[in-house]
Design a protein around this motif. Structure first.
Motif, PDB file in Angstrom:
ATOM      1  N   LYS A 140       0.849  -1.192   0.000  1.00  0.00           N
ATOM      2  CA  LYS A 140       0.000   0.000   0.000  1.00  0.00           C
ATOM      3  C   LYS A 140       0.883   1.240   0.000  1.00  0.00           C
ATOM      4  N   VAL A 141       0.518   2.180  -0.854  1.00  0.00           N
ATOM      5  CA  VAL A 141       1.258   3.424  -0.978  1.00  0.00           C
ATOM      6  C   VAL A 141       0.299   4.556  -0.634  1.00  0.00           C
ATOM      7  N   PHE A 142       0.717   5.407   0.262  1.00  0.00           N
ATOM      8  CA  PHE A 142      -0.119   6.520   0.686  1.00  0.00           C
ATOM      9  C   PHE A 142       0.563   7.821   0.277  1.00  0.00           C
ATOM     10  N   VAL A 143      -0.178   8.633  -0.462  1.00  0.00           N
ATOM     11  CA  VAL A 143       0.351   9.890  -0.972  1.00  0.00           C
ATOM     12  C   VAL A 143      -0.647  10.989  -0.641  1.00  0.00           C
ATOM     13  N   LEU A 144      -0.137  12.123  -0.236  1.00  0.00           N
ATOM     14  CA  LEU A 144      -1.000  13.269   0.025  1.00  0.00           C
ATOM     15  C   LEU A 144      -1.670  13.752  -1.253  1.00  0.00           C
ATOM     16  N   ASN A 145      -2.885  14.244  -1.124  1.00  0.00           N
ATOM     17  CA  ASN A 145      -3.592  14.860  -2.245  1.00  0.00           C
ATOM     18  C   ASN A 145      -3.284  16.356  -2.225  1.00  0.00           C
ATOM     19  N   GLY A 146      -2.291  16.756  -3.000  1.00  0.00           N
ATOM     20  CA  GLY A 146      -1.882  18.154  -3.051  1.00  0.00           C
ATOM     21  C   GLY A 146      -2.896  19.071  -3.693  1.00  0.00           C
ATOM     22  N   MET A 147      -3.936  18.503  -4.299  1.00  0.00           N
ATOM     23  CA  MET A 147      -4.972  19.309  -4.941  1.00  0.00           C
ATOM     24  C   MET A 147      -6.238  19.415  -4.085  1.00  0.00           C
ATOM     25  N   ALA A 148      -6.147  18.941  -2.848  1.00  0.00           N
ATOM     26  CA  ALA A 148      -7.313  18.992  -1.965  1.00  0.00           C
ATOM     27  C   ALA A 148      -7.783  20.434  -1.779  1.00  0.00           C
ATOM     28  N   ARG A 149      -9.085  20.602  -1.709  1.00  0.00           N
ATOM     29  CA  ARG A 149      -9.640  21.949  -1.493  1.00  0.00           C
ATOM     30  C   ARG A 149      -9.461  22.389  -0.039  1.00  0.00           C
ATOM     31  N   ASN A 150      -9.445  21.418   0.875  1.00  0.00           N
ATOM     32  CA  ASN A 150      -9.293  21.733   2.280  1.00  0.00           C
ATOM     33  C   ASN A 150      -7.971  21.126   2.756  1.00  0.00           C
ATOM     34  N   PHE A 151      -6.954  21.966   2.817  1.00  0.00           N
ATOM     35  CA  PHE A 151      -5.610  21.497   3.173  1.00  0.00           C
ATOM     36  C   PHE A 151      -5.557  20.897   4.569  1.00  0.00           C
ATOM     37  N   HIS A 152      -6.206  21.572   5.518  1.00  0.00           N
ATOM     38  CA  HIS A 152      -6.171  21.083   6.898  1.00  0.00           C
ATOM     39  C   HIS A 152      -6.824  19.705   6.998  1.00  0.00           C
ATOM     40  N   GLN A 153      -7.941  19.528   6.325  1.00  0.00           N
ATOM     41  CA  GLN A 153      -8.643  18.237   6.349  1.00  0.00           C
ATOM     42  C   GLN A 153      -7.790  17.140   5.720  1.00  0.00           C
ATOM     43  N   GLU A 154      -7.131  17.428   4.613  1.00  0.00           N
ATOM     44  CA  GLU A 154      -6.274  16.429   3.955  1.00  0.00           C
ATOM     45  C   GLU A 154      -5.077  16.079   4.843  1.00  0.00           C
ATOM     46  N   ALA A 155      -4.461  17.074   5.460  1.00  0.00           N
ATOM     47  CA  ALA A 155      -3.328  16.819   6.351  1.00  0.00           C
ATOM     48  C   ALA A 155      -3.760  15.965   7.537  1.00  0.00           C
ATOM     49  N   THR A 156      -4.914  16.272   8.095  1.00  0.00           N
ATOM     50  CA  THR A 156      -5.444  15.497   9.220  1.00  0.00           C
ATOM     51  C   THR A 156      -5.745  14.068   8.789  1.00  0.00           C
ATOM     52  N   ARG A 157      -6.377  13.893   7.609  1.00  0.00           N
ATOM     53  CA  ARG A 157      -6.682  12.553   7.096  1.00  0.00           C
ATOM     54  C   ARG A 157      -5.407  11.733   6.978  1.00  0.00           C
ATOM     55  N   PHE A 158      -4.369  12.326   6.452  1.00  0.00           N
ATOM     56  CA  PHE A 158      -3.101  11.617   6.252  1.00  0.00           C
ATOM     57  C   PHE A 158      -2.467  11.245   7.590  1.00  0.00           C
ATOM     58  N   GLU A 159      -2.454  12.165   8.542  1.00  0.00           N
ATOM     59  CA  GLU A 159      -1.876  11.886   9.867  1.00  0.00           C
ATOM     60  C   GLU A 159      -2.625  10.749  10.561  1.00  0.00           C
ATOM     61  N   VAL A 160      -3.949  10.751  10.480  1.00  0.00           N
ATOM     62  CA  VAL A 160      -4.755   9.681  11.085  1.00  0.00           C
ATOM     63  C   VAL A 160      -4.401   8.345  10.430  1.00  0.00           C
ATOM     64  N   LEU A 161      -4.284   8.342   9.113  1.00  0.00           N
ATOM     65  CA  LEU A 161      -3.924   7.134   8.371  1.00  0.00           C
ATOM     66  C   LEU A 161      -2.550   6.617   8.808  1.00  0.00           C
TER      67      LEU A 161
END
Length: 179
Positions: free
Chosen positions: A27-48
């Protein structure tokens, strides 16, 4: 307000994942740099990351002060995934890789990045650097002194780091440390 960001998902798949077709791919996990909500994407990644733990972090090295990911000079070595302002040298170095630019042809000024603390939570880290432009930051790393001025030195706090470099990037490493 700036919306959008750099997105390396396509690049990572094209250069690292797709060539492995026919082999079992972890499994490869990559941040979505095009997310509309940066804070939400960063939080999602940290939780993962916290739920699954990173087995292997593969990091590239920036020029000048040796940023890792987009953790620029002065980034806390305990930082988590977040939106960061890019240094002018980082913007210039990544200009060709940017798939889209802001209206008016201006490059992106911000990006999402895995934090140094998040990367250091990995079981293993591989640092990849090549070329003369990486020689100075590699020299900082091999001097062995941890400093937030040089983000690459955060790797000195980790017990399992492999550094893959070419001859040009190795010119500032003392001969006794080369193997």
């Amino acid at each position: 307000e700036y919306i959008g960001g750099m997105d390396y998902r396509h690049y990572i798949h094209q250069h690292f994942i797709d060539p492995l077709k026919g082999y079992p791919v972890p499994k490869v996990f990559v941040l979505n740099g095009m997310a509309r909500n940066f804070h939400q994407e960063a939080t999602r990644f940290e939780v993962l990351v916290r739920a699954r733990r990173i087995n292997l972090a593969v990091l590239g090295l920036g020029t000048k002060k040796g940023h890792l990911g987009f953790n620029e000079e002065g980034s806390s070595h305990d930082s988590v995934t977040r939106r960061v302002k890019l240094a002018p040298s980082t913007i210039e170095a990544n200009r060709e890789l940017m798939e889209r630019v802001k209206q008016g042809g201006q490059p992106y000024t911000h990006a999402l990045t895995i934090g140094l603390g998040t990367a250091l939570s990995s079981e293993k880290i591989i640092l990849i650097a090549n070329g003369n432009s990486k020689a100075e930051p590699i020299g900082y790393l091999f001097r062995g002194q941890v400093s937030e001025e040089f983000p690459v030195t955060a790797l000195l706090r980790h017990s399992d780091v492999t550094v893959l470099i070419d001859r040009q990037a190795a010119v500032n490493i003392p001969e006794a440390q080369l193997r």
